[in-house]
Design a protein around this motif. Structure first.
Motif, PDB file in Angstrom:
ATOM      1  N   ILE A   4      90.903 -27.694 -10.586  1.00  0.00           N
ATOM      2  CA  ILE A   4      89.515 -28.135 -10.431  1.00  0.00           C
ATOM      3  C   ILE A   4      89.316 -29.429 -11.203  1.00  0.00           C
ATOM      4  O   ILE A   4      89.771 -29.564 -12.337  1.00  0.00           O
ATOM      5  CB  ILE A   4      88.568 -27.042 -10.950  1.00  0.00           C
ATOM      6  CG1 ILE A   4      88.651 -25.804 -10.054  1.00  0.00           C
ATOM      7  CG2 ILE A   4      87.137 -27.559 -11.024  1.00  0.00           C
ATOM      8  CD1 ILE A   4      88.246 -26.047  -8.610  1.00  0.00           C
ATOM      9  N   GLU A   5      88.628 -30.361 -10.600  1.00  0.00           N
ATOM     10  CA  GLU A   5      88.390 -31.655 -11.245  1.00  0.00           C
ATOM     11  C   GLU A   5      86.976 -31.698 -11.822  1.00  0.00           C
ATOM     12  O   GLU A   5      86.056 -31.093 -11.286  1.00  0.00           O
ATOM     13  CB  GLU A   5      88.618 -32.775 -10.225  1.00  0.00           C
ATOM     14  CG  GLU A   5      90.094 -32.845  -9.810  1.00  0.00           C
ATOM     15  CD  GLU A   5      90.339 -33.701  -8.589  1.00  0.00           C
ATOM     16  OE1 GLU A   5      91.365 -34.392  -8.561  1.00  0.00           O
ATOM     17  OE2 GLU A   5      89.504 -33.685  -7.656  1.00  0.00           O
ATOM     18  N   ILE A   6      86.869 -32.434 -12.913  1.00  0.00           N
ATOM     19  CA  ILE A   6      85.614 -32.438 -13.664  1.00  0.00           C
ATOM     20  C   ILE A   6      85.045 -33.848 -13.770  1.00  0.00           C
ATOM     21  O   ILE A   6      85.754 -34.790 -14.110  1.00  0.00           O
ATOM     22  CB  ILE A   6      85.847 -31.924 -15.102  1.00  0.00           C
ATOM     23  CG1 ILE A   6      86.460 -30.522 -15.105  1.00  0.00           C
ATOM     24  CG2 ILE A   6      84.559 -31.979 -15.914  1.00  0.00           C
ATOM     25  CD1 ILE A   6      85.492 -29.409 -14.937  1.00  0.00           C
ATOM     26  N   THR A   7      83.746 -33.942 -13.493  1.00  0.00           N
ATOM     27  CA  THR A   7      82.985 -35.144 -13.829  1.00  0.00           C
ATOM     28  C   THR A   7      82.114 -34.798 -15.027  1.00  0.00           C
ATOM     29  O   THR A   7      81.319 -33.865 -14.955  1.00  0.00           O
ATOM     30  CB  THR A   7      82.088 -35.572 -12.652  1.00  0.00           C
ATOM     31  OG1 THR A   7      82.910 -35.983 -11.569  1.00  0.00           O
ATOM     32  CG2 THR A   7      81.165 -36.719 -13.059  1.00  0.00           C
ATOM     33  N   ASP A   8      82.283 -35.509 -16.115  1.00  0.00           N
ATOM     34  CA  ASP A   8      81.397 -35.267 -17.255  1.00  0.00           C
ATOM     35  C   ASP A   8      80.219 -36.235 -17.152  1.00  0.00           C
ATOM     36  O   ASP A   8      80.406 -37.427 -16.950  1.00  0.00           O
ATOM     37  CB  ASP A   8      82.138 -35.447 -18.586  1.00  0.00           C
ATOM     38  CG  ASP A   8      81.450 -34.676 -19.717  1.00  0.00           C
ATOM     39  OD1 ASP A   8      80.219 -34.840 -19.888  1.00  0.00           O
ATOM     40  OD2 ASP A   8      82.125 -33.902 -20.412  1.00  0.00           O
ATOM     41  N   VAL A   9      79.018 -35.672 -17.298  1.00  0.00           N
ATOM     42  CA  VAL A   9      77.812 -36.483 -17.106  1.00  0.00           C
ATOM     43  C   VAL A   9      77.181 -36.891 -18.435  1.00  0.00           C
ATOM     44  O   VAL A   9      76.031 -37.348 -18.478  1.00  0.00           O
ATOM     45  CB  VAL A   9      76.767 -35.734 -16.249  1.00  0.00           C
ATOM     46  CG1 VAL A   9      77.335 -35.419 -14.868  1.00  0.00           C
ATOM     47  CG2 VAL A   9      76.285 -34.462 -16.931  1.00  0.00           C
ATOM     48  N   ILE A  10      77.951 -36.751 -19.526  1.00  0.00           N
ATOM     49  CA  ILE A  10      77.389 -37.010 -20.853  1.00  0.00           C
ATOM     50  C   ILE A  10      76.766 -38.398 -20.965  1.00  0.00           C
ATOM     51  O   ILE A  10      75.759 -38.582 -21.641  1.00  0.00           O
ATOM     52  CB  ILE A  10      78.467 -36.790 -21.955  1.00  0.00           C
ATOM     53  CG1 ILE A  10      77.931 -37.165 -23.339  1.00  0.00           C
ATOM     54  CG2 ILE A  10      79.750 -37.570 -21.672  1.00  0.00           C
ATOM     55  CD1 ILE A  10      76.823 -36.302 -23.834  1.00  0.00           C
ATOM     56  N   LEU A  11      77.335 -39.380 -20.292  1.00  0.00           N
ATOM     57  CA  LEU A  11      76.841 -40.755 -20.473  1.00  0.00           C
ATOM     58  C   LEU A  11      75.694 -41.103 -19.522  1.00  0.00           C
ATOM     59  O   LEU A  11      75.188 -42.216 -19.554  1.00  0.00           O
ATOM     60  CB  LEU A  11      78.004 -41.748 -20.309  1.00  0.00           C
ATOM     61  CG  LEU A  11      79.187 -41.543 -21.270  1.00  0.00           C
ATOM     62  CD1 LEU A  11      80.271 -42.590 -21.024  1.00  0.00           C
ATOM     63  CD2 LEU A  11      78.737 -41.596 -22.723  1.00  0.00           C
ATOM     64  N   ARG A  12      75.287 -40.169 -18.654  1.00  0.00           N
ATOM     65  CA  ARG A  12      74.156 -40.446 -17.769  1.00  0.00           C
ATOM     66  C   ARG A  12      73.215 -39.241 -17.683  1.00  0.00           C
ATOM     67  O   ARG A  12      72.203 -39.199 -18.344  1.00  0.00           O
ATOM     68  CB  ARG A  12      74.645 -40.853 -16.366  1.00  0.00           C
ATOM     69  CG  ARG A  12      73.620 -41.675 -15.567  1.00  0.00           C
ATOM     70  CD  ARG A  12      72.473 -40.895 -14.937  1.00  0.00           C
ATOM     71  NE  ARG A  12      72.900 -39.920 -13.946  1.00  0.00           N
ATOM     72  CZ  ARG A  12      72.056 -39.105 -13.315  1.00  0.00           C
ATOM     73  NH1 ARG A  12      70.748 -39.159 -13.555  1.00  0.00           N
ATOM     74  NH2 ARG A  12      72.513 -38.210 -12.465  1.00  0.00           N
ATOM     75  N   ASP A  13      73.556 -38.247 -16.905  1.00  0.00           N
ATOM     76  CA  ASP A  13      72.570 -37.212 -16.612  1.00  0.00           C
ATOM     77  C   ASP A  13      72.235 -36.372 -17.837  1.00  0.00           C
ATOM     78  O   ASP A  13      71.089 -35.923 -18.001  1.00  0.00           O
ATOM     79  CB  ASP A  13      73.068 -36.334 -15.473  1.00  0.00           C
ATOM     80  CG  ASP A  13      71.929 -35.648 -14.727  1.00  0.00           C
ATOM     81  OD1 ASP A  13      70.798 -35.671 -15.229  1.00  0.00           O
ATOM     82  OD2 ASP A  13      72.174 -35.094 -13.643  1.00  0.00           O
ATOM     83  N   ALA A  14      73.213 -36.144 -18.714  1.00  0.00           N
ATOM     84  CA  ALA A  14      72.946 -35.310 -19.889  1.00  0.00           C
ATOM     85  C   ALA A  14      71.821 -35.908 -20.721  1.00  0.00           C
ATOM     86  O   ALA A  14      70.856 -35.233 -21.065  1.00  0.00           O
ATOM     87  CB  ALA A  14      74.216 -35.146 -20.725  1.00  0.00           C
ATOM     88  N   HIS A  15      71.929 -37.189 -21.022  1.00  0.00           N
ATOM     89  CA  HIS A  15      70.853 -37.746 -21.858  1.00  0.00           C
ATOM     90  C   HIS A  15      69.609 -38.076 -21.047  1.00  0.00           C
ATOM     91  O   HIS A  15      68.505 -38.035 -21.574  1.00  0.00           O
ATOM     92  CB  HIS A  15      71.338 -38.919 -22.726  1.00  0.00           C
ATOM     93  CG  HIS A  15      71.720 -40.183 -22.035  1.00  0.00           C
ATOM     94  ND1 HIS A  15      70.906 -41.291 -22.054  1.00  0.00           N
ATOM     95  CD2 HIS A  15      72.808 -40.533 -21.339  1.00  0.00           C
ATOM     96  CE1 HIS A  15      71.521 -42.289 -21.393  1.00  0.00           C
ATOM     97  NE2 HIS A  15      72.673 -41.848 -20.950  1.00  0.00           N
ATOM     98  N   GLN A  16      69.777 -38.320 -19.733  1.00  0.00           N
ATOM     99  CA  GLN A  16      68.574 -38.455 -18.898  1.00  0.00           C
ATOM    100  C   GLN A  16      67.793 -37.139 -18.886  1.00  0.00           C
ATOM    101  O   GLN A  16      66.564 -37.126 -18.938  1.00  0.00           O
ATOM    102  CB  GLN A  16      68.962 -38.868 -17.472  1.00  0.00           C
ATOM    103  CG  GLN A  16      67.746 -39.018 -16.554  1.00  0.00           C
ATOM    104  CD  GLN A  16      68.079 -39.696 -15.231  1.00  0.00           C
ATOM    105  OE1 GLN A  16      69.029 -40.467 -15.136  1.00  0.00           O
ATOM    106  NE2 GLN A  16      67.283 -39.412 -14.206  1.00  0.00           N
ATOM    107  N   SER A  17      68.498 -36.028 -18.860  1.00  0.00           N
ATOM    108  CA  SER A  17      67.836 -34.722 -18.788  1.00  0.00           C
ATOM    109  C   SER A  17      67.266 -34.276 -20.134  1.00  0.00           C
ATOM    110  O   SER A  17      66.250 -33.598 -20.186  1.00  0.00           O
ATOM    111  CB  SER A  17      68.830 -33.661 -18.301  1.00  0.00           C
ATOM    112  OG  SER A  17      69.286 -33.965 -17.000  1.00  0.00           O
ATOM    113  N   LEU A  18      67.935 -34.658 -21.219  1.00  0.00           N
ATOM    114  CA  LEU A  18      67.554 -34.081 -22.519  1.00  0.00           C
ATOM    115  C   LEU A  18      66.735 -35.010 -23.401  1.00  0.00           C
ATOM    116  O   LEU A  18      65.905 -34.552 -24.185  1.00  0.00           O
ATOM    117  CB  LEU A  18      68.817 -33.650 -23.284  1.00  0.00           C
ATOM    118  CG  LEU A  18      69.647 -32.547 -22.626  1.00  0.00           C
ATOM    119  CD1 LEU A  18      70.916 -32.306 -23.427  1.00  0.00           C
ATOM    120  CD2 LEU A  18      68.852 -31.256 -22.473  1.00  0.00           C
ATOM    121  N   ILE A  19      66.991 -36.316 -23.334  1.00  0.00           N
ATOM    122  CA  ILE A  19      66.271 -37.220 -24.243  1.00  0.00           C
ATOM    123  C   ILE A  19      65.761 -38.448 -23.502  1.00  0.00           C
ATOM    124  O   ILE A  19      65.769 -39.563 -24.027  1.00  0.00           O
ATOM    125  CB  ILE A  19      67.143 -37.660 -25.450  1.00  0.00           C
ATOM    126  CG1 ILE A  19      68.439 -38.316 -24.959  1.00  0.00           C
ATOM    127  CG2 ILE A  19      67.430 -36.503 -26.390  1.00  0.00           C
ATOM    128  CD1 ILE A  19      69.004 -39.341 -25.918  1.00  0.00           C
TER     129      ILE A  19
END
Ligand SMILES: [Co+2]
Ligand SMILES: [Co+2]
Lengths: 472, 472
Positions: A4-19
């Protein structure tokens, strides 16, 4: 299926969603070396609201961010989110702007373009997809998942087929509200994989606490890639934690092959970074299953609460919550995502506060009913449409077909303030804040919004906690 | 398989995991009416560390709590956690105390007794299980899940068979550290369900962010019941959110049938309650997958950090982390749970701080090696055993077989301070704090530890260090 391949969204959606999309480039770069070693399929790091936030709040040039990330992440695909013909803004741009933007982003190092339309009107994806293909980059056609009387698996599969015919390189199921359930995911993923011979990626928000289970059922049914966020920025309105999925699949046929200890280091790094942005955290960061009952995305509810509070009408929230599904029905059940969530929400507030439904109709609802955003998923309320649109023609064609080329005009308008094509594109996206940014840059007065010091400042400096100890 | 049944652990394990077992009865009672309407299979609400915390910190009579909860929850099974022959304390009690305790709890309204032993030595469960059956109540035999060279599915299945032969009414898999992965769960659940014709319940902590996925695989493979916590007290070292599982299974063959909107109300109530206990929250409440790498439970790490801090030796944490697996191996790979987690952890700290392994051997390790806690899962280090135990006999029998009846002796010891059998049992469990409680009650000086005002009211202290001293 295997790996399974992973896209990590830490640099976009994670902080868009949380902060509220406030993470600064300076907090991304120090960890890029490690991020680049993980072996992610891609890192989502640009697009969505980041462009707006860079110009408006951070006073960063978004193109500079892209260039720095590209340099710092030489071995990892960079991925961005594109709102179809809206690009990173809130209106339909003419085709020449869309093409120019995509080609420039590709030239600057963007590898994967995830392209969606709020109405799932694929005509609104065409130009962006074609430009991506022309640039030799990866075009990911995106299906906005929603639940309504006019949405079903068959319709989503039809859209997936159309995206494949459009030559997309992969398909994404975008569950922006956390509406998917594990067995709905199973049905949908299986049906799409049966119908379309393209890699499939799942993007499901953890809002309702179901995304982990959805991932698992997606993976078991042939989904190739999933989006996760590094654990210290996971959960709640963000995404399931990367490390957990990696640990959960280790040693199985689905093993991601990613290095869990390296991910843990990265998680610790971002744990510290998150503290810096505490002022943007919501009070509530946990699981919220209300969307599973009322289908109204969590982010939309908090926006509405703010709108109502400004009008001193927070007490009418329940009426607004009941009005939203009715407005959505009148508009032919659009998925609720930017900009439709704002269009539906604002009209619902007006309907409640004025005391009479549609006594005032917003300009956006008028444009929507006229077809200016594309084709509604279901039938719109005809009576309302006549009221709103009057004698004017209904737009049956792709909305951007009615837009004349505008790039040269915009270039002239912004004039010498633009030092590059990128600057012209910033102005094109956001005429007001783009111009302001360029003016302040010229005047040397760019100043990011201030960050509040950590809470409980003063003498109490907490002793180093057990969780900062490096274990390996 | 159909309808999945739910045990909500909000009144016991959720607050034990998140706020060091500090929730007060006054915060439970106002919501009991709603809790009682949900239709849970059971509510875990007593046992584990709650008894100790009531006497030690809250200055509540735990029996009074039970009686109030029983009255407020007439339609729901009440469930407690029992540490086998250790009951709710930290040593082996004589059989007469175990019997008296279980019978009294049953008489006071307890319905379900989840009974485990830290070594999975089922001889240590027998008296508690028999007493539960004698009282006509539900005895749940529990398997402590762990990962080691001497633990495998076959061994866990063997234990499940033995629990069935012991006439347990159901089996519980207790994954106290969050070590289970989805496909390990699948294998284990399938194997146990194939071997044993009893209801199976899964208790898996969300520490590593895998428990939701484990639930799903357990359910698909025949698990009948799972433990969840209402969402505002879910996640992290607690359990997966109740509402999410209910929403995730709705409309499927596994549908729990629970009312999601009622659960959401309950979640909101406890969201507010949680604020009251902010002083006991850990700084870090997110997902932590380190246990998936080093097999050391999160709560154990924070305890060790506190121990080291007290000795000004926090810098030696890494050495201790490396020593723990070695000590565990020397002890024949006990699952790490109360009291074995403390036994292993303290010895590992000594081994590091003294600079020579086993130069000092704790009394607990000596008793352990002598067989005083029961039979180790694997072979212990024989050389170490000889050093520790010397000429003394190894205990081969069930440890409690060596204990003479002690209840009457304890009753005489505590004398008039005890106004009831329940008081005698409190003294039996915890001679020191039990006596202190009874004395203060007699003197009218019972005083719960103070709660700090909500944050933002001035300078704040960091959370107390006894956090997570007890691992379930
Ligand atoms: Co998203
Ligand atoms: Co537990």
């Amino acid at each position: 299926m295997s790996k399974i391949e992973i896209t990590d969204v830490i640099l976009r959606d994670a902080h868009q969603s949380l902060i509220a999309t406030r993470m600064r480039t300076e907090d991304m770069l120090p960890i890029c070396d490690k991020l680049d070693k993980v072996g992610y399929w891609s890192l989502e790091c640009w697009g969505g609201a980041t462009y707006d936030a860079c110009l408006r709040f951070l006073k960063e040039d978004p193109w500079e961010r892209l260039s720095k990330l590209r340099q710092a992440l030489p071995n990892t695909r960079l991925q961005m989110l594109v709102r179809g013909q809206n690009l990173l803004g809130y209106r339909h741009y003419a085709d020449d702007v869309v093409r120019a933007f995509i080609l420039k982003a590709a030239e600057q190092g963007m590898d994967v373009f995830r392209i969606f339309d709020a109405l799932n009107d694929i005509r609104n994806l065409r130009t962006a997809v074609e430009a991506t293909r022309e640039a030799g980059k990866h075009a990911q056609g995106t299906i906005c998942y929603t639940v309504s009387p006019v949405h079903d698996t068959r319709g989503f599969v039809k859209m997936a087929r159309e995206l494949a015919e459009m030559d997309c390189d992969s398909i994404c199921i975008k569950d922006m509200a956390g509406l998917l359930t594990p067995y709905a995911t199973e049905e949908l993923v299986k049906a799409i994989k049966d119908a379309v011979d393209l890699p499939l990626q799942l993007h499901s928000h953890a809002t309702a606490g179901l995304a982990e289970m959805c991932h698992l059922k997606a993976i078991e049914n042939g989904c190739d890639r999933v989006d996760t966020a590094i654990s210290s920025w996971a959960g709640g309105t963000s995404h399931p934690p990367t490390e957990s999925l990696v640990a959960g699949l280790r040693g199985t046929e689905y093993d991601t092959g990613l290095d869990l200890e390296l991910l843990q280091d990265i998680g610790m790094y971002f744990y510290e970074v998150r503290k810096k942005y505490h002022q943007f955290e919501s009070e509530f960061t946990g699981v919220d299953t209300r969307v599973q009952v009322n289908q109204i995305p969590g982010g939309m509810i908090s926006n509405l609460a703010n709108q109502l509070k400004e009008q001193n009408a927070l007490g009418r929230m329940n009426e607004v919550m009941e009005e939203i599904p009715r407005v959505r029905e009148d508009l032919g059940y659009p998925p609720l995502v930017t900009p439709t969530s704002q269009i539906v929400g604002t009209q619902a507030v007006l309907n409640v506060l004025t005391g009479k439904r549609y006594e005032t109709i917003t300009n956006e609802v008028k444009i929507y009913l006229q077809g200016g955003y594309g084709q509604a998923p279901g039938k719109v309320n005809e009576k309302l449409r006549r009221e709103a649109v009057g004698e004017q023609d209904i737009i049956e064609v792709r909305p951007a077909d009615l837009l004349a080329p505008e790039l040269e005009h915009l270039r002239r308008e912004i004039g010498d303030l633009a030092k590059s094509d990128e600057d012209v594109l910033s102005y094109a996206m956001f005429p007001e804040i783009g111009r302001q940014f360029l003016e302040q840059r010229a005047a040397g007065t760019l100043q990011p919004e201030p960050l509040e010091p950590p809470p409980g400042d003063g003498p109490q400096e907490s002793a180093p906690t057990e969780f900062n100890i490096v274990l390996h």
